[in-house]
Design a protein around this motif. Structure first.
Motif, PDB file in Angstrom:
ATOM      1  N   GLY A 163       2.641   7.646 -14.468  1.00 15.26           N
ATOM      2  CA  GLY A 163       1.341   6.936 -14.067  1.00 15.26           C
ATOM      3  C   GLY A 163       1.352   6.194 -12.994  1.00 15.26           C
ATOM      4  N   LEU A 164       1.808   6.710 -11.848  1.00 12.67           N
ATOM      5  CA  LEU A 164       2.120   6.153 -10.505  1.00 12.67           C
ATOM      6  C   LEU A 164       0.528   6.487  -9.693  1.00 12.67           C
ATOM      7  N   GLU A 165       0.351   5.519  -9.038  1.00  4.61           N
ATOM      8  CA  GLU A 165      -0.853   5.448  -8.348  1.00  4.61           C
ATOM      9  C   GLU A 165      -0.718   5.284  -6.792  1.00  4.61           C
ATOM     10  N   PHE A 166      -1.300   5.936  -6.099  1.00  8.81           N
ATOM     11  CA  PHE A 166      -1.322   5.974  -4.600  1.00  8.81           C
ATOM     12  C   PHE A 166      -2.559   5.557  -3.830  1.00  8.81           C
ATOM     13  N   ASP A 167      -2.559   4.770  -2.981  1.00  4.07           N
ATOM     14  CA  ASP A 167      -3.662   4.485  -2.143  1.00  4.07           C
ATOM     15  C   ASP A 167      -4.219   5.347  -1.270  1.00  4.07           C
ATOM     16  N   ARG A 168      -3.372   6.070  -0.799  1.00  3.97           N
ATOM     17  CA  ARG A 168      -3.612   7.478   0.062  1.00  3.97           C
ATOM     18  C   ARG A 168      -2.540   8.444   0.236  1.00  3.97           C
TER      19      ARG A 168
ATOM     20  N   ARG B 191     -10.206   9.325  -3.354  1.00  6.62           N
ATOM     21  CA  ARG B 191      -8.785   8.977  -2.818  1.00  6.62           C
ATOM     22  C   ARG B 191      -8.865   9.331  -1.326  1.00  6.62           C
ATOM     23  N   GLU B 192      -8.173   8.413  -0.660  1.00  8.35           N
ATOM     24  CA  GLU B 192      -8.145   8.653   1.000  1.00  8.35           C
ATOM     25  C   GLU B 192      -6.766   9.432   1.073  1.00  8.35           C
ATOM     26  N   ALA B 193      -7.303  10.730   1.949  1.00  7.20           N
ATOM     27  CA  ALA B 193      -6.224  11.721   2.249  1.00  7.20           C
ATOM     28  C   ALA B 193      -6.316  12.265   3.491  1.00  7.20           C
ATOM     29  N   THR B 194      -5.177  12.677   4.086  1.00  4.83           N
ATOM     30  CA  THR B 194      -5.415  13.358   5.482  1.00  4.83           C
ATOM     31  C   THR B 194      -4.681  14.458   5.521  1.00  4.83           C
ATOM     32  N   PHE B 195      -5.152  15.625   5.953  1.00  2.00           N
ATOM     33  CA  PHE B 195      -4.761  16.878   6.229  1.00  2.00           C
ATOM     34  C   PHE B 195      -4.414  17.044   7.615  1.00  2.00           C
ATOM     35  N   ASN B 196      -3.049  17.384   7.973  1.00  2.00           N
ATOM     36  CA  ASN B 196      -2.800  17.604   9.220  1.00  2.00           C
ATOM     37  C   ASN B 196      -2.697  19.065   9.824  1.00  2.00           C
ATOM     38  N   VAL B 197      -3.546  19.301  10.875  1.00  2.00           N
ATOM     39  CA  VAL B 197      -3.554  20.491  11.736  1.00  2.00           C
ATOM     40  C   VAL B 197      -3.265  20.344  12.978  1.00  2.00           C
ATOM     41  N   TYR B 198      -2.991  21.502  13.755  1.00  2.00           N
ATOM     42  CA  TYR B 198      -2.649  21.186  15.107  1.00  2.00           C
ATOM     43  C   TYR B 198      -3.863  21.969  15.917  1.00  2.00           C
ATOM     44  N   ASN B 199      -4.420  21.096  16.639  1.00  2.00           N
ATOM     45  CA  ASN B 199      -5.395  21.780  17.551  1.00  2.00           C
ATOM     46  C   ASN B 199      -4.829  22.327  18.817  1.00  2.00           C
ATOM     47  N   PHE B 200      -4.658  23.411  18.955  1.00  2.00           N
ATOM     48  CA  PHE B 200      -3.876  24.093  19.841  1.00  2.00           C
ATOM     49  C   PHE B 200      -4.665  23.972  21.147  1.00  2.00           C
ATOM     50  N   SER B 201      -6.157  24.166  21.178  1.00  2.00           N
ATOM     51  CA  SER B 201      -6.920  24.046  22.195  1.00  2.00           C
ATOM     52  C   SER B 201      -6.631  22.642  23.108  1.00  2.00           C
TER      53      SER B 201
ATOM     54  N   LYS C 178       0.929  -1.249   0.048  1.00  2.00           N
ATOM     55  CA  LYS C 178       0.123  -0.070  -0.022  1.00  2.00           C
ATOM     56  C   LYS C 178       0.966   1.231   0.116  1.00  2.00           C
ATOM     57  N   ARG C 179       0.740   2.196  -1.019  1.00  2.00           N
ATOM     58  CA  ARG C 179       1.576   3.265  -1.112  1.00  2.00           C
ATOM     59  C   ARG C 179       0.822   4.549  -0.576  1.00  2.00           C
ATOM     60  N   SER C 180       1.404   5.178   0.277  1.00  2.00           N
ATOM     61  CA  SER C 180       1.080   6.553   0.677  1.00  2.00           C
ATOM     62  C   SER C 180       1.889   7.629   0.173  1.00  2.00           C
ATOM     63  N   LEU C 181       1.434   8.520  -0.412  1.00  2.00           N
ATOM     64  CA  LEU C 181       1.998   9.917  -0.870  1.00  2.00           C
ATOM     65  C   LEU C 181       2.214  10.988  -0.033  1.00  2.00           C
ATOM     66  N   MET C 182       3.480  11.141   0.342  1.00  2.00           N
ATOM     67  CA  MET C 182       3.866  11.921   1.757  1.00  2.00           C
ATOM     68  C   MET C 182       4.270  13.265   1.389  1.00  2.00           C
ATOM     69  N   LEU C 183       3.488  14.297   1.279  1.00  2.00           N
ATOM     70  CA  LEU C 183       3.984  15.675   0.905  1.00  2.00           C
ATOM     71  C   LEU C 183       4.214  16.554   2.156  1.00  2.00           C
TER      72      LEU C 183
ATOM     73  N   LEU D  29       6.155   4.547   1.770  1.00  2.00           N
ATOM     74  CA  LEU D  29       6.215   5.942   2.045  1.00  2.00           C
ATOM     75  C   LEU D  29       6.523   6.673   0.931  1.00  2.00           C
ATOM     76  N   TRP D  30       6.235   7.337   0.095  1.00  2.00           N
ATOM     77  CA  TRP D  30       6.621   8.137  -1.050  1.00  2.00           C
ATOM     78  C   TRP D  30       6.977   9.716  -0.824  1.00  2.00           C
ATOM     79  N   VAL D  31       7.835   9.921  -0.426  1.00  2.00           N
ATOM     80  CA  VAL D  31       8.132  11.302   0.577  1.00  2.00           C
ATOM     81  C   VAL D  31       8.657  12.258  -0.809  1.00  2.00           C
ATOM     82  N   ILE D  32       8.220  13.325  -0.685  1.00  2.00           N
ATOM     83  CA  ILE D  32       8.890  14.766  -1.489  1.00  2.00           C
ATOM     84  C   ILE D  32       8.961  15.738  -0.359  1.00  2.00           C
TER      85      ILE D  32
END
Length: 497
Positions: A30-35, A113-123, A3-8, A182-185
């Motif tokens: 033509g690379l495909e990513f699972d998430r 497309r499965e994707a997660t956007f990281n934020v920090y909940n400071f509260s 399972k490949r994850s595109l890591m931006l 983990l395919w990291v850029i």
């Protein structure tokens, strides 16, 4: 299949480079990513990917983004001085950039497309990966709300900020979600240079947090894989493979006011990804050499240059060749007419290539000989933005009709002892018969008078006076900006223009 994850990974405006990599990975290979997973400004790229845009569409959005349109000064807060909520705000992204990029929140939330956007909940002091199904404009703005520079975002009573000080790339979340690859850029600088002043200190802390956390994560993965190979208990329970492409991107993390610099960063990503894919044996279809981001009409820039010096025939070292040439009175003069046939292409492609015409004058080679083919690479680097080169490659025939190749380089470094003008005017030169060994070496230079004449010789072919003035401004920003990158780095590591 793994399972490949595109890591931006986060990296401020440097993530324009990511967009170029995505053009190659998604469209040409033509690379495909699972998430996909992203942190900080890289979430903008992830949003476009989650929406279903192609790599080229993502890259073009960055190529076409105009300077000064990305952020606004948080004017109402400036009067509060040290107690201001932030210096800038991200309202321009809401009002200009997101609509120009055609972001559609309903499409993102409905994405397959499965994707997660990281934020920090400071509260709550929690790193929160937001799934695409819950994504909103407020959350996307919060992903890039870098403290001190941008105000936090209030969502459902909680305070959200950029997650980059907690993680530069949420590797734990990707592995928890089942990723094996983990395919990291990666675009955050790892040069380890500390800069004085508020801006330098701030982004030094940024790099310490981001790079340090990333290295720790890679060390954990390496320990996991080693334990598994020994047949011992391991942290993740399976082999985790990291495929990484990284670069020192010549953009400041935040202070960039040049569309040309951003477009060049995109195209650096394209070139780096093509080399990376070829080295990794990943097949790809040929892509375009250049994708214009500006108007179709080409703007031509011309100027002249004259270099004088000496070469020693039989010498292979520059200094020894100069000394021998002076003793033998073997002068070498280059009369060069330089033509940038398409200013957009010249500025946007990292090669910064122009065409050379004119003549090479040397009595040992038959006097003044016309240049048959010549190219100039102007203020280029090879992955180290602190060192620039001006490279000449000239083909001509001597009096016997034998083909001669002249190569010369001016080397600009941040360790210069002789000064910027001396380095920018001194070319280390070699001559050889085509395909053969060096027949002469030496040094040629331009005088201060010739440099003034060079500036006075600049001519622009454009349809209007305004277009010519704009072209001169862009070329001047390029020239002095690259000199800044080398000689004014203590003020700001990368010129903002």
């Amino acid at each position: 299949m793994p399972k490949r994850s595109l890591m931006l990974a986060g990296g401020g405006v440097k993530v324009a480079f990511q967009a170029g990599v995505l053009q190659v990975w998604l469209d040409e290979a033509g690379l495909e990513f699972d998430r996909g997973d992203a942190v900080s400004a890289a979430c903008f790229n992830l949003a476009m990917w989650a929406q279903g845009m192609s790599g080229t569409e993502i890259a073009d959005n960055w190529r076409n983004t105009q300077p000064f349109s990305e952020v606004d000064v948080n004017a109402p807060q400036l009067a509060r001085l040290l107690y201001a909520a932030s210096i800038l705000d991200l309202d321009a992204f809401r009002q200009k950039i997101f609509p120009a990029w055609k972001l559609d929140w309903s499409k993102i939330r409905a994405s397959a497309r499965e994707a997660t956007f990281n934020v920090y909940n400071f509260s709550r002091h929690e790193l929160r990966p937001i799934p695409a199904a819950d994504m909103t404009e407020d959350f996307l703005v919060a992903t890039a709300s870098l403290p001190m520079w941008f105000p936090p975002v209030k969502i459902a009573g909680d305070t959200y900020i950029d997650a980059v000080f907690n993680t530069g790339s949420n590797i734990d979340e990707a592995i928890r979600s089942g990723a094996d690859e983990l395919w990291v850029i990666w675009t955050t600088s790892q040069r380890g240079e500390w800069f004085d002043g508020f801006v330098g200190n701030f982004f030094g802390i940024f790099e310490a947090t981001v790079v340090g956390g990333y290295k720790n994560a890679l060390a954990r993965i390496a320990a996991n894989n080693a334990a598994l190979e020994r047949g011992e208990q391991c942290e993740f329970g399976r082999v985790i493979t990291v495929k990484e492409i990284k670069a020192e991107v010549p953009l400041h993390y935040l202070l960039n006011f040049s569309r040309d610099r951003a477009a060049e960063a995109v195209n650096r990503g394209v070139e780096a990804a093509r080399v990376w894919c070829d080295a990794a044996g990943i097949q790809r279809r040929p892509g375009p050499v250049y994708i214009p981001a500006g108007p179709v009409a080409k703007t031509v820039v011309r100027f002249s240059e004259m270099l004088n010096g000496f070469v020693g025939f039989g010498a292979t070292e520059f200094a020894a060749g100069l000394e021998q040439g002076q003793a033998d009175s073997t002068a070498l003069t280059l009369h060069l007419d330089i033509c940038i046939e398409d200013l957009d292409e010249f500025l946007d492609l990292p090669e910064h290539r122009a065409k050379l015409q004119g003549s090479v004058e040397c009595d040992r080679l038959g006097g003044k000989r016309p240049i048959q083919l010549g190219t100039l690479q102007f203020l280029v680097d090879s992955g180290d933005p602190t060192r620039k080169q001006i490279n000449y490659e000239i083909s001509f025939q001597d009096e016997r009709g034998a083909a001669v190749l002249l190569t010369a380089s001016k080397n600009l470094t941040d360790q210069s002892q002789s000064g910027a003008w001396h380095e920018a005017s001194t070319a280390f030169t070699k001559l050889s018969y085509s395909g053969g060994e060096t027949i002469a070496a030496g040094i040629v230079k331009s005088s201060m008078l010739h440099d003034i004449e060079q500036l006075a010789s600049i001519r622009v072919d454009a349809p209007t006076v305004a277009a010519r003035a704009h072209a001169l401004t862009r070329f001047g920003a390029f020239y002095f900006g690259r000199l800044w990158d080398v000689y004014a780095r203590r003020l700001l590591p990368v010129a903002p223009f």
